[in-house]
Design an enzyme around this catalytic site. Structure first.
Site, PDB file in Angstrom:
ATOM      1  N   GLU A   1       0.826  -1.217   0.000  1.00  0.00           N
ATOM      2  CA  GLU A   1       0.000   0.000   0.000  1.00  0.00           C
ATOM      3  C   GLU A   1       0.862   1.269   0.000  1.00  0.00           C
ATOM      4  O   GLU A   1       1.280   1.745   1.048  1.00  0.00           O
ATOM      5  CB  GLU A   1      -0.935   0.010   1.223  1.00  0.00           C
ATOM      6  CG  GLU A   1      -1.812   1.263   1.288  1.00  0.00           C
ATOM      7  CD  GLU A   1      -2.764   1.310   2.488  1.00  0.00           C
ATOM      8  OE1 GLU A   1      -2.718   0.395   3.336  1.00  0.00           O
ATOM      9  OE2 GLU A   1      -3.552   2.260   2.573  1.00  0.00           O
TER      10      GLU A   1
ATOM     11  N   LYS B   1      -2.533  -2.090  -3.070  1.00  0.00           N
ATOM     12  CA  LYS B   1      -3.581  -1.221  -2.483  1.00  0.00           C
ATOM     13  C   LYS B   1      -3.182   0.244  -2.689  1.00  0.00           C
ATOM     14  O   LYS B   1      -2.509   0.846  -1.852  1.00  0.00           O
ATOM     15  CB  LYS B   1      -3.744  -1.538  -0.995  1.00  0.00           C
ATOM     16  CG  LYS B   1      -4.725  -0.639  -0.259  1.00  0.00           C
ATOM     17  CD  LYS B   1      -5.149  -1.195   1.083  1.00  0.00           C
ATOM     18  CE  LYS B   1      -6.003  -0.187   1.836  1.00  0.00           C
ATOM     19  NZ  LYS B   1      -6.682  -0.739   3.004  1.00  0.00           N
TER      20      LYS B   1
HETATM   21  C1  5MM Z   1      -8.314   1.481   8.739  1.00  0.00           C
HETATM   22  O1  5MM Z   1      -7.234   2.401   8.663  1.00  0.00           O
HETATM   23  C2  5MM Z   1      -5.963   1.794   8.424  1.00  0.00           C
HETATM   24  C3  5MM Z   1      -5.037   1.989   9.569  1.00  0.00           C
HETATM   25  O2  5MM Z   1      -4.675   3.325   9.710  1.00  0.00           O
HETATM   26  P1  5MM Z   1      -3.727   3.760  10.959  1.00  0.00           P
HETATM   27  O3  5MM Z   1      -2.502   2.929  10.922  1.00  0.00           O
HETATM   28  O4  5MM Z   1      -3.461   5.211  10.637  1.00  0.00           O
HETATM   29  O5  5MM Z   1      -4.500   3.570  12.193  1.00  0.00           O
HETATM   30  C4  5MM Z   1      -5.409   2.304   7.083  1.00  0.00           C
HETATM   31  O6  5MM Z   1      -4.115   1.842   6.804  1.00  0.00           O
HETATM   32  C5  5MM Z   1      -6.333   1.800   6.040  1.00  0.00           C
HETATM   33  O7  5MM Z   1      -6.220   0.395   5.925  1.00  0.00           O
HETATM   34  C6  5MM Z   1      -6.061   2.407   4.679  1.00  0.00           C
HETATM   35  O8  5MM Z   1      -5.578   3.737   4.756  1.00  0.00           O
HETATM   36  C7  5MM Z   1      -7.362   2.429   3.921  1.00  0.00           C
HETATM   37  O9  5MM Z   1      -8.345   3.041   4.711  1.00  0.00           O
HETATM   38  P2  5MM Z   1      -9.260   4.161   4.072  1.00  0.00           P
HETATM   39  O10 5MM Z   1     -10.065   4.682   5.243  1.00  0.00           O
HETATM   40  O11 5MM Z   1      -8.339   5.190   3.479  1.00  0.00           O
HETATM   41  O12 5MM Z   1     -10.087   3.440   3.035  1.00  0.00           O
END
Ligand code: 5MM
Length: 342
Positions: free
Chosen positions: A176, A221
């Site tokens: 990602e 991702k």
């Molecule tokens: C769910 O959020 C994930 C963890 O974020 P933190 O490490 O900041 O707590 C994040 O990595 C998430 O899997 C991705 O950014 C995709 O989430 P979104 O909300 O952007 O679809």
């Protein structure tokens, strides 16, 4: 015998299904719970995630769930491991394995994601706990003089080293590299997002090639190509779909089985519309699906509000969003369907 990496990767991007990103770290889940005035205790986090994983929508639209370390070790109210609920729904349990984006020394405002030390041992433990894929998120921010080559290169190199260790452990890496659409100075337009996203992805795949990663045993991702949230500019659904596809076609090898987008702060319906448009307009060499956190959970979180009596309403909200995104993964979503079903 362990399941082959390519079989796990193909299950993660199965037709009409996508990944639920429920891997909020302690700080992020606290922010989410603060927004509904619920205390971020271990029991509340367990109850919330149990509500999602027991949702009947799981078996139809969710192919995998990304978990935070705590969740992979938690049991549901009746003693079933939460990862077991996910597997029972036919989805693959996965683990967020990086330890976060940390300031990149000497490069103000930029980060490099850490977590490589001891990763081989942690992967072996997570495999024993039932995880069959992992996720590592690199954060690339656009701003004045950013990103620098040093940050693009350091993040890509770490992603490739992580991916190699995952594959060695029989775990599929989700790679990602997120080019952020939000942040304090996200004033860039869509073309700058396109340029930086292409640069980041080209660098990631060069590192992945050097590290000898099996492309058919990984999932990408990425962000979609959109204008910065503070730019005051908008782009049509068609423009986002076209520019995102053109970025991916220029950078992602066809041997990668699937691309599961992050939502990155887009509105729920917006993230669905963009994904559906891409699948409707193009016939790309990889599956295109979702790996949304906020855009899948926001409505369910609000409906739940920390109360047991709201579980059916929260599961209905989750089912609706999951179904809309399942349709988008087939290119079959429409605003009419959204409203009919709501
Ligand atoms: C769910 O959020 C994930 C963890 O974020 P933190 O490490 O900041 O707590 C994040 O990595 C998430 O899997 C991705 O950014 C995709 O989430 P979104 O909300 O952007 O679809």
């Amino acid at each position: 015998m362990s399941e082959h990496l390519e079989d796990i990767a193909n299950r993660m991007v199965a037709e009409g299904r996508g990944i639920l990103a429920a891997d909020e770290s302690s700080g992020t889940i606290k922010k989410r719970f603060d927004s509904i005035n619920v205390e971020s205790s271990a029991d509340n986090r367990r109850d919330y995630r149990e509500m999602l994983f027991r949702s009947p929508a799981m078996k139809d639209y969710v192919s995998g769930v990304i978990l935070f370390d705590e969740t992979l070790r938690q049991n549901a109210d009746d003693g079933t491991p939460l990862a077991g609920l996910i597997a029972d729904a036919g989805a693959v349990p996965g683990i967020k394995i990086d330890t976060g984006a940390k300031p990149l020394a000497g490069f103000d405002g930029e980060t490099v994601t850490e977590g490589l030390d001891g990763l081989r041992e942690r992967l072996a433990e997570y495999h024993d706990l039932g995880a069959r894929f992992a996720k590592w998120r690199a954060v690339i921010s656009i701003g004045e003089g950013r990103p620098t080559w040093n940050s693009v290169k350091a993040n890509a190199h770490a992603l490739a080293r992580y991916a190699a260790l995952c594959q060695e452990a029989g775990i599929v890496p989700i790679v990602e590299p997120e080019v952020q659409m939000d942040g304090p100075d996200a004033v860039h337009d869509i073309d700058r997002c396109l340029e930086v996203s292409q640069w980041a992805l080209k660098t990631v795949f060069a590192e992945i090639y050097d590290a000898g990663i099996a492309l058919d045993g990984m999932v990408l991702k990425p962000n979609m190509v959109v204008p910065g949230q503070k730019s005051g500019k908008s782009a049509s659904v068609e423009e986002v779909a076209e520019k995102t596809i053109s970025c991916l076609m220029a950078t992602v090898p066809a041997a990668v089985p699937g691309i599961a987008f992050l939502s990155g702060g887009q509105g729920d319906e917006e993230a669905t519309a963009h994904l559906s448009a891409m699948n409707a307009m193009f016939d790309p060499p990889w599956k295109l699906t979702f790996s949304y956190g906020r855009a899948l959970q926001a409505a369910a979180l609000k409906a739940w509000g920390g109360k047991a009596e709201n579980v059916p309403a929260a599961q209905a909200a989750f089912a609706h969003r999951a179904r809309m995104n399942g349709l988008a993964a087939l290119g079959k979503w429409s605003p009419d369907l959204e409203r009919e079903a709501a």
